[in-house]
Each structure stands twice: as C-alpha cells, then as structure tokens.
Scaffold this motif. Structure first.
Motif, PDB file in Angstrom:
ATOM      1  N   PHE B 217       0.840  -1.208   0.000  1.00 32.02           N
ATOM      2  CA  PHE B 217       0.000   0.000   0.000  1.00 32.02           C
ATOM      3  C   PHE B 217       0.869   1.250   0.000  1.00 32.02           C
ATOM      4  O   PHE B 217       0.623   2.198  -0.746  1.00 32.02           O
ATOM      5  CB  PHE B 217      -0.907   0.021   1.242  1.00 32.02           C
ATOM      6  CG  PHE B 217      -2.194  -0.723   1.059  1.00 32.02           C
ATOM      7  CD1 PHE B 217      -3.016  -0.426  -0.023  1.00 32.02           C
ATOM      8  CD2 PHE B 217      -2.585  -1.702   1.946  1.00 32.02           C
ATOM      9  CE1 PHE B 217      -4.211  -1.118  -0.208  1.00 32.02           C
ATOM     10  CE2 PHE B 217      -3.772  -2.394   1.765  1.00 32.02           C
ATOM     11  CZ  PHE B 217      -4.584  -2.094   0.690  1.00 32.02           C
ATOM     12  N   THR B 218       1.894   1.223   0.858  1.00 37.75           N
ATOM     13  CA  THR B 218       2.775   2.389   0.960  1.00 37.75           C
ATOM     14  C   THR B 218       3.406   2.683  -0.395  1.00 37.75           C
ATOM     15  O   THR B 218       3.412   3.814  -0.862  1.00 37.75           O
ATOM     16  CB  THR B 218       3.880   2.127   1.993  1.00 37.75           C
ATOM     17  OG1 THR B 218       3.279   1.630   3.173  1.00 37.75           O
ATOM     18  CG2 THR B 218       4.644   3.387   2.302  1.00 37.75           C
ATOM     19  N   ALA B 219       3.943   1.622  -1.019  1.00 40.23           N
ATOM     20  CA  ALA B 219       4.602   1.812  -2.299  1.00 40.23           C
ATOM     21  C   ALA B 219       3.608   2.318  -3.332  1.00 40.23           C
ATOM     22  O   ALA B 219       3.922   3.189  -4.144  1.00 40.23           O
ATOM     23  CB  ALA B 219       5.230   0.502  -2.766  1.00 40.23           C
ATOM     24  N   ASN B 220       2.411   1.802  -3.278  1.00 42.02           N
ATOM     25  CA  ASN B 220       1.414   2.154  -4.284  1.00 42.02           C
ATOM     26  C   ASN B 220       0.919   3.586  -4.122  1.00 42.02           C
ATOM     27  O   ASN B 220       0.770   4.323  -5.082  1.00 42.02           O
ATOM     28  CB  ASN B 220       0.235   1.179  -4.184  1.00 42.02           C
ATOM     29  CG  ASN B 220      -0.557   1.143  -5.467  1.00 42.02           C
ATOM     30  OD1 ASN B 220       0.014   1.317  -6.537  1.00 42.02           O
ATOM     31  ND2 ASN B 220      -1.854   0.933  -5.358  1.00 42.02           N
ATOM     32  N   ASN B 235       2.197   0.584 -11.705  1.00 44.52           N
ATOM     33  CA  ASN B 235       1.812  -0.216 -10.547  1.00 44.52           C
ATOM     34  C   ASN B 235       2.745  -1.394 -10.287  1.00 44.52           C
ATOM     35  O   ASN B 235       3.110  -1.667  -9.152  1.00 44.52           O
ATOM     36  CB  ASN B 235       0.409  -0.784 -10.777  1.00 44.52           C
ATOM     37  CG  ASN B 235      -0.629   0.160 -10.236  1.00 44.52           C
ATOM     38  OD1 ASN B 235      -0.271   1.146  -9.591  1.00 44.52           O
ATOM     39  ND2 ASN B 235      -1.889  -0.120 -10.499  1.00 44.52           N
ATOM     40  N   LEU B 236       3.108  -2.089 -11.374  1.00 44.07           N
ATOM     41  CA  LEU B 236       3.919  -3.285 -11.218  1.00 44.07           C
ATOM     42  C   LEU B 236       5.277  -2.931 -10.637  1.00 44.07           C
ATOM     43  O   LEU B 236       5.802  -3.617  -9.758  1.00 44.07           O
ATOM     44  CB  LEU B 236       4.080  -3.990 -12.569  1.00 44.07           C
ATOM     45  CG  LEU B 236       4.726  -5.366 -12.521  1.00 44.07           C
ATOM     46  CD1 LEU B 236       3.867  -6.341 -11.741  1.00 44.07           C
ATOM     47  CD2 LEU B 236       4.947  -5.902 -13.935  1.00 44.07           C
ATOM     48  N   LEU B 237       5.844  -1.813 -11.119  1.00 45.90           N
ATOM     49  CA  LEU B 237       7.158  -1.390 -10.637  1.00 45.90           C
ATOM     50  C   LEU B 237       7.091  -1.012  -9.158  1.00 45.90           C
ATOM     51  O   LEU B 237       7.985  -1.324  -8.380  1.00 45.90           O
ATOM     52  CB  LEU B 237       7.634  -0.199 -11.468  1.00 45.90           C
ATOM     53  CG  LEU B 237       9.134  -0.071 -11.614  1.00 45.90           C
ATOM     54  CD1 LEU B 237       9.711  -1.307 -12.257  1.00 45.90           C
ATOM     55  CD2 LEU B 237       9.473   1.160 -12.442  1.00 45.90           C
ATOM     56  N   ARG B 238       6.004  -0.359  -8.775  1.00 48.07           N
ATOM     57  CA  ARG B 238       5.834   0.010  -7.360  1.00 48.07           C
ATOM     58  C   ARG B 238       5.773  -1.242  -6.497  1.00 48.07           C
ATOM     59  O   ARG B 238       6.396  -1.319  -5.447  1.00 48.07           O
ATOM     60  CB  ARG B 238       4.543   0.802  -7.173  1.00 48.07           C
ATOM     61  CG  ARG B 238       4.588   2.153  -7.827  1.00 48.07           C
ATOM     62  CD  ARG B 238       3.281   2.851  -7.566  1.00 48.07           C
ATOM     63  NE  ARG B 238       2.995   3.802  -8.629  1.00 48.07           N
ATOM     64  CZ  ARG B 238       1.861   4.470  -8.728  1.00 48.07           C
ATOM     65  NH1 ARG B 238       0.898   4.280  -7.860  1.00 48.07           N
ATOM     66  NH2 ARG B 238       1.687   5.321  -9.706  1.00 48.07           N
ATOM     67  N   ALA B 239       5.008  -2.227  -6.974  1.00 49.38           N
ATOM     68  CA  ALA B 239       4.916  -3.477  -6.219  1.00 49.38           C
ATOM     69  C   ALA B 239       6.289  -4.138  -6.134  1.00 49.38           C
ATOM     70  O   ALA B 239       6.682  -4.661  -5.088  1.00 49.38           O
ATOM     71  CB  ALA B 239       3.930  -4.430  -6.876  1.00 49.38           C
TER      72      ALA B 239
END
Lengths: 247, 370
Positions: B217-220, B235-239
């Motif tokens: 969640f934080t990353a997103n 999104n994928l990179l953030r995950a």
C-alpha cells in the motif's frame, strides 16, 4: 657492526575492558633473532604477538615494526601485515579453497602477481614443507600436521621478513608435532626473524637466541636459553619450568 | 542360487522396516491403521473428484463445455466431479494475463529461457557453468526486451501483464534484486561504523516489523509523493520495489546468520596475509557464509513467492487475481474449487521445487564439510 632492529615495543599496555592483559611490555627484536615466548595460559603471550601485526590494538605505549609505528592509520597496517607472517594454533586455512589456492590467494590479490607465477612460488614453498603432492586437495582432507605446514607455506609465500607463531603445535597430535617443528627449525636456520609462542622446550633450546617468560601480562624474565634453563632468576620462572619439564 | 538368497534378504529388510516403523507396539499399530483409513478415504474422494468423475474439456454427454451450465455437475443431479473446463477456457489469462495473444510467444520464450538463467546459480558443478552465469547476467535485459518490447517488438504495457507472468516476474525479479541488497545490509549490520550499522539495523527492523501488505500500500500510494513530478512508475514497478525491500530485509537476516557462523580465525588469517577488508569479505567470508545461509535464504524465497499473491490487493492481476477475475465472469462463476485447486497446484510446483533444492543442498553441504 650495528644490528638492525626490526621490532620495538615500548611500555605497551593493553586492556580488555577492565582486564589489564599487557603491562608495560618492553621488547626489542633484532633482524634474524629467534625469540621463544612461554608462560602460563592467560599470561598475555599470544596477545603480545597479535599486537605486533595489529590483530589486536594496544591502548598505550609504542609498537614500531620496520620503522613504522602501528597506529589507527589503516594503510600502514596492510603494509606491515604483508611483511609479517603469522601462523595460528588452529591453522585457520580457508576450507573452501584448495591447498594451492590457499597459498596463492594473497600473492595474487595483495602482491598482484600473475596466477602462474604465484602458483610456481606456492609449489616451491609446498616442496619446502614437504607436501607438494597435496596441492589440489582441500584442507579438510589433510592431517593436522599437514594443515599446519600448509599454513606456514601460505605465510612464507608472501615473503615476509618476520614470522609470528602462536602456539603452532598445541592443537596437534603428538606424532605430528615433529614434522611442524622440523619445518620451523629449517626456517630458523635460514635466518628468518621469528617470534614463537610455544611450550616445546626442546625446540626452544635448539633454536632460540632469547627466551622470554611472561606471567600476568608482564615479561618476568628474558635471557639466553642457557641462562634461562640452567639458572633462572625469578621464582615464578623456576616454578613454571619445574612444572613443564618434570612431568 | 545366490540370486534367490539375495531376494530373501531384501524381503526381510522391508519386512523389518515395516515392523520397526509402523507396527512396533499396539499404539503404533492402531495409529498406522487409523492413518491408513483416513488417507484412503480422503485420497480416493479427492482423486475421484479431481480425475475419475471430473469433466475436462467435455461433459459426460460428450459436449464441449463453453460455460458453467454445461458442466456435468450442473446438468445431472448425481454428478459432482470437478469441471476443469474453466481452466482451459481461461488458460491464456492464467499464464499471460491480458498480454495480447498474438504476442504471447514472447512470454513463452522468456519462460523457456528462465531455467537456463537460473541453473548456473543452483549447481556449482555444472559443466560450462561460467557461461551459464554470464547468461544469468544478460537474461534480465533479454527478458525486459522480450516482455516489455522495444526496437522491433511492439510495446506491451505492464498493465496488460498478468497471471503467472506477474507472479514469476515479482518473485524472480524481487529475489534477484534483493540478493545484492541483502548482502550489503547484512555486511552493514556488522560494520564497525556506527552510522552504517544504525542505518542497516533500522532498515531491516522496520521492514521486518511491517506486514508486506502495508509496504505494498505504501509503495502504491506514497511512492509517487516522494518522486519528482512527471516520474510516475507504473503499478507493477511500485509493487516490485515493495517486494524487493521486503525480501532484502529477510534475506539479510539469513545471510547475517551465515556470517556469524564463520570463525574469527578465518578473518584474522586473511588479515595477517595483508588482505584488505573487501578482499577478505569477497574471497574468504562471503563464499563460506553464503554457502551456510543458502537453506534459510531458500526458505525466505519460498515465503516471498507465495506472498506475491498479495499484490491482488493493489489491483495487480497475478495468478490469484486472474483466478478471482475468472470467478467473477458470469458464465464461469461459482467454480471456486477448481480455480483455487489449480492456483494452489501452480504455487505448489514452484515452492516444492525450491524446497527440494534446499534439502538437496543441505545434504550436499553435510558431505562437503565432513
């Protein structure tokens, strides 16, 4: 003819927290001299020689090796260590490397020698310690005496001027002690400067120029072997000698 | 003659094993019988459901199943077997997500190359291992080009990636990126320099003290706030960032365990030969420490691989996400068992593989050290 002094210790003091391990140690080692250090366990003899290549740091006093004072300056410590070999009680061979790789590691990475040259040097020292046939084996496949001889060859491959031996035969089975001592005697005959912590008094009598007896962090007695064994001055030394010689 | 004697001995050995391990006392015998009955009941029921009474592509009447109403169990009252048709119908999505079908060969090729990139790392006695390791380092670039696209290949945005592709991408890349980071963290945690040590301790303990979901969640939500305007990673990179940080903290602790197992004499011997800190670390300490740490490292990898399914929560369609999407489709709804059993099977194959590898290593290390 003036003799070159290679190691000087002046009023060296060291503490482990509150425990005072070395107390006002004064020692001068001339080039080519062989000094045997003995004393009861916990007397500071290992700590003293470990201070000379700065595996341990002293807190007070002055240690000079080859004219360089040992301080917290990192660069000069690597330089000192290149020229001061050390052999440990537990051999400390690198178990993941072959015998040959153990010996060539430092020449290749510290002295930047080409691999082939380093291997030639390594083989010549393995021949010197009489186990060239073990070059491709791993340390775990060798006996204790063979491992210790590899450890000596590993130190010699850096071509040091001074060799420190920290109880090199204490972890060995009795029948393997001689093969290691023979190598050390040969080394002494070739004129290597040696500081040896050992309780092998036969070896001491054969090789030593000077005997040092330490107790509770002090050098209690320093004398030639003749004087030391035949006519020790302090009572502590007499007691120690009687205990290790008459059993 | 001698042959028959041999066989009798063999037979009696097995017999002895049975007596010793299964029927040594009446309690043991009772437990053996109860366990056997239980296994038989559960096992046959499952096999019957999953295979013998199940529909694969066609139902019991021989018609091709195109939606849930054609499943045998929804036609005839007595039928109850699994209806695997949903897996066939959704197979492309399970494997590639919304990746364009005509480009799916790119994903297949990447899947096919993946084993070659990994095998060199796993087996130290592999012939031509050096070249496999070279390939390991080239592979990420090939994979990026194949999957994302570039000159000569059309670009497929990561929002189209899904299913096993996302699961494997997060798992493999996360572990791969976390590995060097975790070595740095583990060494930093044992550093003599207080600042470096504190940074590493705080980082590791913070990450370990927070659930992966929170990090995701934080990353997103928060990562975009810290980055300059215009830089908006998908999104994928953030995950991936969250997963990598998470994995690196756990791996660092596994590696620290290995570092602690190296006797001090090893470092002293290296130092006394004049090797610098970095030379000692690289040549003496790390090779030995990593060898010891591999089983716990593999453990954390298994954990992470399963945890990647949490990305479902931030809107990524990993294997589990695709499964949920399939169940939300009106024509396939309510086939929960089939979908979840299939997903479980896929996860199991990968995790079981890692677990067996870890066991193999433990055995190998034991023989190496003796």
């Amino acid at each position: 003819m003036s003799v070159e002094q290679v190691i000087q210790l002046e009023k060296v003091n060291k503490w482990y927290d509150d425990f005072h391990v070395l107390k006002d140690i004064d020692l001068v080692v001339d080039k080519g001299q062989k000094i045997v250090i003995c004393g009861p366990s916990g007397s500071g003899k290992s700590t003293m020689i470990r201070c000379i290549n700065r595996l341990e740091a002293h807190q007070e006093g002055k240690i000079v090796v080859h004219g360089t004072e040992l301080t917290n300056d990192l660069k000069n410590i690597d330089l000192i260590r290149k020229n001061v070999g050390m052999v440990f009680q537990q051999f400390n061979l690198f178990p993941h490397l072959t015998v040959l790789e153990n010996i060539t590691l430092a020449p290749i990475w510290v002295k930047k020698l080409p691999k082939k040259e380093a291997e030639e040097i390594a083989m010549s020292y393995l021949e010197k310690v009489k186990i060239p046939e073990q070059a491709e084996k791993f340390p775990g496949q060798l006996s204790g005496g063979q491992q210790q001889r590899v450890a000596i060859a590993r130190s010699l491959a850096m071509n040091p001027d001074i060799m420190l031996f920290d109880e090199p035969t204490s972890a060995l089975d009795p029948e393997m002690i001689k093969e290691v001592l023979d190598v050390m005697i040969q080394l002494a005959d070739e004129g290597m400067t040696m500081l040896v912590v050992t309780h092998e008094m036969g070896f001491a009598k054969t090789v030593a120029d000077q005997m040092i007896f330490m107790d509770e962090g002090r050098i209690v007695e320093q004398a030639t072997p003749e004087e030391f064994f035949d006519n020790p001055k302090s009572d502590r030394t007499k007691l120690f000698l009687s205990q290790i010689l008459n059993h | 003659m001698s042959n028959t004697t041999f066989q009798t001995i063999q037979h009696s050995k097995q017999y002895n094993w049975l007596v010793k391990n299964l029927f040594s006392s009446w309690v043991n015998t009772l437990m053996t019988i109860i366990a056997a009955i239980f296994l038989y009941q559960v096992g046959t029921a499952f096999l019957d459901w999953a295979f013998f009474s199940a529909d694969f592509k066609t139902n019991f009447q021989g018609d091709l199943i195109t939606d849930r109403n054609l499943c045998s169990k929804n036609i005839a009252p007595g039928e109850y077997g699994a209806c695997w048709a949903i897996i066939y119908a959704r197979f492309d999505q399970f494997m590639y997500g919304l990746y364009p079908v005509e480009e799916s060969w790119r994903v297949n090729l990447t899947y096919a190359l993946l084993p070659f990139a990994i095998v060199g790392l796993l087996f130290d006695k592999l012939p031509f291992r050096k070249y496999f390791i070279y390939f390991t380092f080239i592979f990420p670039f090939i994979a990026y080009f194949m999957l994302y696209g570039g000159p000569g290949l059309s670009v497929v945005g990561t929002n189209k990636w899904g299913g096993l592709l996302v699961t494997l991408f997060l798992g493999v890349t996360g572990i791969g990126l976390a590995f060097p980071l975790s070595i740095a963290l583990a060494l930093g945690r044992r550093s003599q320099m207080p600042i470096i040590r504190s940074i590493c301790v705080v980082f590791i303990e913070f990450i370990r003290g927070v659930p992966l979901i929170t990090l995701l969640f934080t990353a997103n939500v928060m990562l975009p706030l810290f980055l300059p305007d215009g830089v908006n990673p998908d999104n994928l990179l953030r995950a991936l960032v969250a997963v990598t940080l998470f994995q690196s903290a756990y791996m660092a602790e596994a590696i620290r365990g290995g570092l602690q197992a190296i006797p001090r004499g090893q470092v002293e011997a290296a130092q006394s030969l004049g090797l610098s800190y970095w030379q000692t670390t690289r040549k003496i300490v790390l090779p030995q420490a990593l060898k010891i740490a591999i089983p716990p490292i593999v453990n954390t990898c298994i954990g992470l691989f399963k945890d990647t399914s949490l990305v479902l929560i931030i809107g990524l369609f990993d294997l589990l996400g695709v499964g949920k999407a399939a169940l939300a489709d009106m024509s396939w709804t309510k086939l929960y068992y089939e979908v979840y059993v299939f997903i479980a099977l896929v996860f199991f194959i990968f995790c079981f593989g890692m677990s067996r590898y870890s066991l193999y290593l433990e055995k190998k290390l034991k023989t190496d050290n003796s």
